[in-house]
Each structure stands twice: as structure tokens, then as C-alpha cells.
Design a protein around this motif. Structure first.
Motif, short mmCIF file in Angstrom:
data_model
loop_
_atom_site.label_atom_id
_atom_site.label_comp_id
_atom_site.label_asym_id
_atom_site.label_seq_id
_atom_site.Cartn_x
_atom_site.Cartn_y
_atom_site.Cartn_z
N GLY A 179 7.41 -9.72 2.35
CA GLY A 179 8.59 -10.57 2.42
C GLY A 179 8.79 -11.17 3.80
O GLY A 179 9.11 -12.36 3.93
N LEU A 180 8.59 -10.36 4.84
CA LEU A 180 8.72 -10.87 6.21
C LEU A 180 7.71 -11.98 6.47
O LEU A 180 8.03 -13.01 7.06
N VAL A 181 6.47 -11.77 6.02
CA VAL A 181 5.43 -12.80 6.20
C VAL A 181 5.81 -14.08 5.48
O VAL A 181 5.64 -15.19 6.01
N LYS A 182 6.34 -13.97 4.26
CA LYS A 182 6.75 -15.16 3.51
C LYS A 182 7.85 -15.93 4.23
O LYS A 182 7.95 -17.15 4.10
N SER A 183 8.66 -15.22 5.01
CA SER A 183 9.74 -15.88 5.74
C SER A 183 9.27 -16.51 7.04
O SER A 183 10.04 -17.19 7.71
N GLY A 184 8.02 -16.25 7.42
CA GLY A 184 7.49 -16.85 8.64
C GLY A 184 7.35 -15.89 9.80
O GLY A 184 7.04 -16.31 10.93
N ILE A 185 7.55 -14.61 9.57
CA ILE A 185 7.39 -13.61 10.64
C ILE A 185 5.95 -13.11 10.65
O ILE A 185 5.34 -12.89 9.60
N ASP A 186 5.42 -12.92 11.84
CA ASP A 186 4.02 -12.51 12.01
C ASP A 186 3.95 -10.99 12.14
O ASP A 186 4.15 -10.44 13.22
N VAL A 187 3.71 -10.31 11.03
CA VAL A 187 3.60 -8.84 11.05
C VAL A 187 2.20 -8.47 11.52
O VAL A 187 1.20 -8.92 10.98
N LYS A 188 2.15 -7.63 12.54
CA LYS A 188 0.87 -7.26 13.15
C LYS A 188 0.38 -5.87 12.74
O LYS A 188 -0.81 -5.60 12.75
N LEU A 189 1.31 -4.98 12.37
CA LEU A 189 0.92 -3.59 12.10
C LEU A 189 1.85 -2.97 11.08
O LEU A 189 3.07 -3.13 11.14
N GLY A 190 1.25 -2.25 10.12
CA GLY A 190 2.00 -1.44 9.18
C GLY A 190 1.56 0.00 9.31
O GLY A 190 0.36 0.27 9.46
N VAL A 191 2.49 0.94 9.25
CA VAL A 191 2.19 2.36 9.43
C VAL A 191 2.76 3.16 8.28
O VAL A 191 3.94 2.99 7.91
N ASP A 192 1.96 4.03 7.70
CA ASP A 192 2.44 4.93 6.66
C ASP A 192 1.55 6.16 6.61
O ASP A 192 0.36 6.10 6.95
N ILE A 193 2.12 7.27 6.15
CA ILE A 193 1.39 8.53 6.08
C ILE A 193 0.72 8.74 4.73
O ILE A 193 -0.10 9.64 4.56
N ASP A 194 1.02 7.88 3.75
CA ASP A 194 0.52 8.03 2.38
C ASP A 194 -0.79 7.27 2.20
O ASP A 194 -0.81 6.04 2.26
N PRO A 195 -1.91 7.95 1.95
CA PRO A 195 -3.20 7.26 1.77
C PRO A 195 -3.20 6.26 0.62
O PRO A 195 -3.96 5.28 0.66
N ALA A 196 -2.36 6.47 -0.39
CA ALA A 196 -2.31 5.57 -1.54
C ALA A 196 -1.81 4.18 -1.14
O ALA A 196 -2.01 3.20 -1.88
N CYS A 197 -1.15 4.07 0.00
CA CYS A 197 -0.62 2.78 0.46
C CYS A 197 -1.70 1.88 1.06
O CYS A 197 -1.52 0.66 1.14
N SER A 198 -2.77 2.49 1.49
CA SER A 198 -3.79 1.76 2.26
C SER A 198 -4.34 0.55 1.52
O SER A 198 -4.33 -0.57 2.05
N TYR A 199 -4.83 0.73 0.29
CA TYR A 199 -5.45 -0.38 -0.43
C TYR A 199 -4.46 -1.51 -0.71
O TYR A 199 -4.75 -2.67 -0.38
N PRO A 200 -3.31 -1.23 -1.33
CA PRO A 200 -2.40 -2.36 -1.61
C PRO A 200 -1.91 -3.05 -0.35
O PRO A 200 -1.77 -4.27 -0.32
#
Length: 366
Positions: free
Chosen positions: A31-52
Motif C-alpha cells: 500500500g505504501l508503494v502504491k501511494s508513492g513511498i519508496d520502501v527499502k526494507l521489510g523485516v519479519d521473524i516468520d519464514p512464511a512471509c519471505s516468498y510473498p
């Protein structure tokens, strides 16, 4: 899903760079990217999040790491020296949710908001946003979070919003916090956008029909959970918007015949075609877990339908091609996600704030 646009789209061209903590499958980032914000990094502890996260947000780095292990150096790697920097995130909310009857301060997730606060203090972003369940607003840990932001020099605002007012086809109430070092900041009101309120029918009404336990051959996410013989009888006896009180006595569960269970009328319910859906939980794929029955077909909604009701694009990927789909894992990722639409609204609100700040500076120079 309809596009979100500001009625007066005169936003600053200045870049906002973001790090998304507790990023999950990427709803807030997308959503942030769609609004024009440049997201550089996402962090999560759940391995299932990696692929999506990686496959749908290909220009964003993903780090599989606990926020407790993160420091200022990790966060600043996603910031830009001469840019406007944003630290965003949604700490796991089950601890504070009304669905969690056993929440207490011994749950480690209770203190993750304090880790968020620590990282704000150590990395000193220009902007901060946090999204969570409304019940968090009543907790001391949230009050401490707000107080620490204020002590660090941030202007802070927060409110509970019904996401359906912003075009999400779902009655999802969320607490949204915005903070800025530049001045007063607020989430833009729905009236600032060209928004069409969406119903269940408009969101998922054109998807191919399914039977309970089936998977569509062209979309492995368009699959629904199996139903027992008794639950198949129950859903056939259910009407959209109705309750289990509409059933014959032989279909009512024993727990609902007791005084303590009589209030849970929305479980084993069907959605209503021409209304927004109820809140998507991590258990939305189960007919008995809420009002998650399809309005017309004799089944619970599919994973893909749940994702669409969370405003994920229809082509959003959750599982590598050819790999089996774990309905519980993907359901959890979808239910836990910040709706893409809400992420977009937050992003536009931040960009509008920067525009207002720049205009204020120009006016002072005149």
C-alpha cells in the motif's frame, strides 16, 4: 479493486523512504508503494512471509529477523541521508484483540511495541506510523509508546478507523497512529479521496464457483476448506446475515445451547452480498469461526476471496508455483496483514503532510 486517488492530487515530489517492521506478507508495504513511498526494507521473524513479500515487492529487501535483534544500523540501512525517512509497522496484535480471551502481560508479543519504540529512539526517523487493533488504545504499553514519541520531539495523532469508509470491502476497525518531527499530522479523512464503497459482491462476486474442499484449477489460492456432513447441513440451513438461531434444534452446537454460548451469534454465518464483509481474522477460511460462509455457495470463503477482501491484488502471490498450499499458513498471513488499501491511505496521508510542511516553509520565506 478500485484505485484510490486524492481529489486534489498535488503532492510533493520529495521522496519518502521507509522501513516496514513486522512486515508480514507485505500488505502495508504494498500500500505504501502504491501511494508513492519508496520502501527499502521489510523485516519479519516468520519464514512464511519471505516468498510473498519478496515476490510481490521485488524492489524491497526482506530480512528474516526478530525486531529484538535489530539496531539503529539495521534500520538506517533502509534510510537515505538526504531523504525523508519513515519507520512503519504493525506489531502482532493477537495479544490485544477481543478475539484473544487469555491475553496477559506474560505474552512476549505484549512488549513488541516497546521494541518498536526503542528502534524509533535509536534510528530517529522523520516519520512514524503504526497500525493495530483498537483495543490497544486502552493499554498502558500504548500510552507509553505515545509518551515516548512525544518526548523524542514527535507530533503524534491516532484514531480508530472503519476501513470500509476508505473503500475496503470489509468492516475492519483499526487503530492508526501517525507521528512527525515536522509538525501536526493527521490521517486524511475519507472525503479527501475519490472512494467507492465496495460490497462483498463487487469484490468477489465474479470469482468462479467452488464446492467445499475444492481448489480452482487455474488458481491454487482459490480453494475452500472441507466441510463435515453436519456443517454442510448447517450452511445449507443458513441465510446471508442470519445466525445459527435460524437452524433446526438438531443442528445447533451444544456449546451454543448453554448460557455462555448464546451471545456468539455470528459464528456459522453467511456473509451478505451487498454489504462489506466482517473483519477477516486468521481463521476466516473456517465456516465455524465467524461469519465467513459464502453468501450463496455452500462453503466458507476461499483463501483468494479472503485476500481480495483484504484488498490484496488478485494476482498477489503467497506460495511458490507448484508448491502445496497450507490453508492455515496462508490464512494466517492474509488475516494478519495490514490491508493494502489502508496502507495506501496511510501513505497518501504522509505525503500530504510533507506537502503541507513544504508549503508552510515557502510561506514563511515570503
Amino acid at each position: 479493486m478500485s484505485a484510490t486517488r486524492l481529489k486534489q492530487n498535488t503532492l510533493s515530489k520529495r521522496k519518502i523512504y521507509a522501513v516496514d517492521l513486522f512486515c508480514g506478507a507485505g500488505g502495508l508495504t504494498h500500500g505504501l508503494v502504491k501511494s508513492g513511498i519508496d520502501v527499502k526494507l521489510g523485516v519479519d521473524i516468520d519464514p512464511a512471509c519471505s516468498y510473498p513479500y519478496i515476490s510481490n515487492n521485488q524492489k524491497v529487501k526482506f530480512e528474516l529477523k526478530s525486531v529484538e535483534e535489530l539496531g539503529a544500523k539495521d534500520i538506517k540501512a533502509g534510510f537515505r541521508k538526504n531523504g525523508i525517512n519513515l519507520l512503519a509497522g504493525c506489531a502482532p496484535c493477537q495479544t490485544f484483540s477481543t478475539y484473544n480471551r487469555k491475553a496477559d502481560k506474560d505474552d512476549d508479543r505484549w512488549w513488541l511495541l516497546l521494541q518498536f519504540s526503542r528502534l524509533v529512539r535509536e534510528s530517529s526517523p522523520d516519520l512514524v506510523t503504526m497500525e493495530n487493533v483498537p483495543e490497544l488504545i486502552k493499554q498502558d504499553v500504548f500510552n507509553n509508546f505515545v509518551q515516548q514519541l512525544t518526548e523524542e520531539g514527535y507530533f503524534v495523532s491516532y484514531k480508530v478507523v472503519d476501513c470500509s469508509e476508505y473503500g475496503l470491502p470489509q468492516h475492519r476497525k483499526r487503530l492508526v497512529l501517525l507521528a512527525s518531527k515536522f509538525g501536526s499530522i493527521n490521517l486524511l479523512e475519507p472525503g479527501k479521496f475519490d472512494i467507492t464503497t465496495l460490497s462483498v459482491r463487487e469484490a468477489i462476486g465474479d470469482l468462479p464457483p467452488l464446492t467445499a474442499g475444492a481448489t480452482h484449477e487455474e488458481d491454487s489460492l482459490h480453494q475452500s476448506s472441507s466441510l463435515s456432513k453436519k456443517n454442510l447441513e448447517r450452511i445449507r440451513a443458513s441465510r446471508p446475515g442470519g445466525t445459527w438461531k435460524d437452524w433446526g434444534e438438531h443442528l445447533v452446537a451444544e456449546c451454543h445451547k448453554k448460557g455462555s454460548g448464546k451471545g456468539y451469534r455470528s459464528v456459522y454465518g453467511r456473509m451478505v452480498w451487498d454489504d462489506p464483509a466482517p473483519t477477516m481474522t486468521t481463521q476466516f477460511f473456517g465456516f465455524g469461526n465467524g461469519r465467513f460462509g459464502h453468501p450463496e455457495q455452500d462453503r466458507a470463503i476461499s483463501l483468494r476471496e479472503g485476500a481480495i477482501l483484504q484488498s490484496f491484488p488478485r494476482e498477489y502471490k503467497f506460495v511458490p508455483p507448484g508448491e502445496p498450499v497450507s490453508i492455515k499458513t496462508v490464512g494466517r498471513l492474509i488475516g494478519n496483514a495490514v490491508p493494502v488499501k489502508l496502507g495506501e491511505i496511510i501513505g497518501y496521508s504522509l505525503r500530504a503532510h510533507i506537502t503541507e510542511w513544504e508549503d508552510d516553509i515557502k510561506n514563511r520565506r515570503k
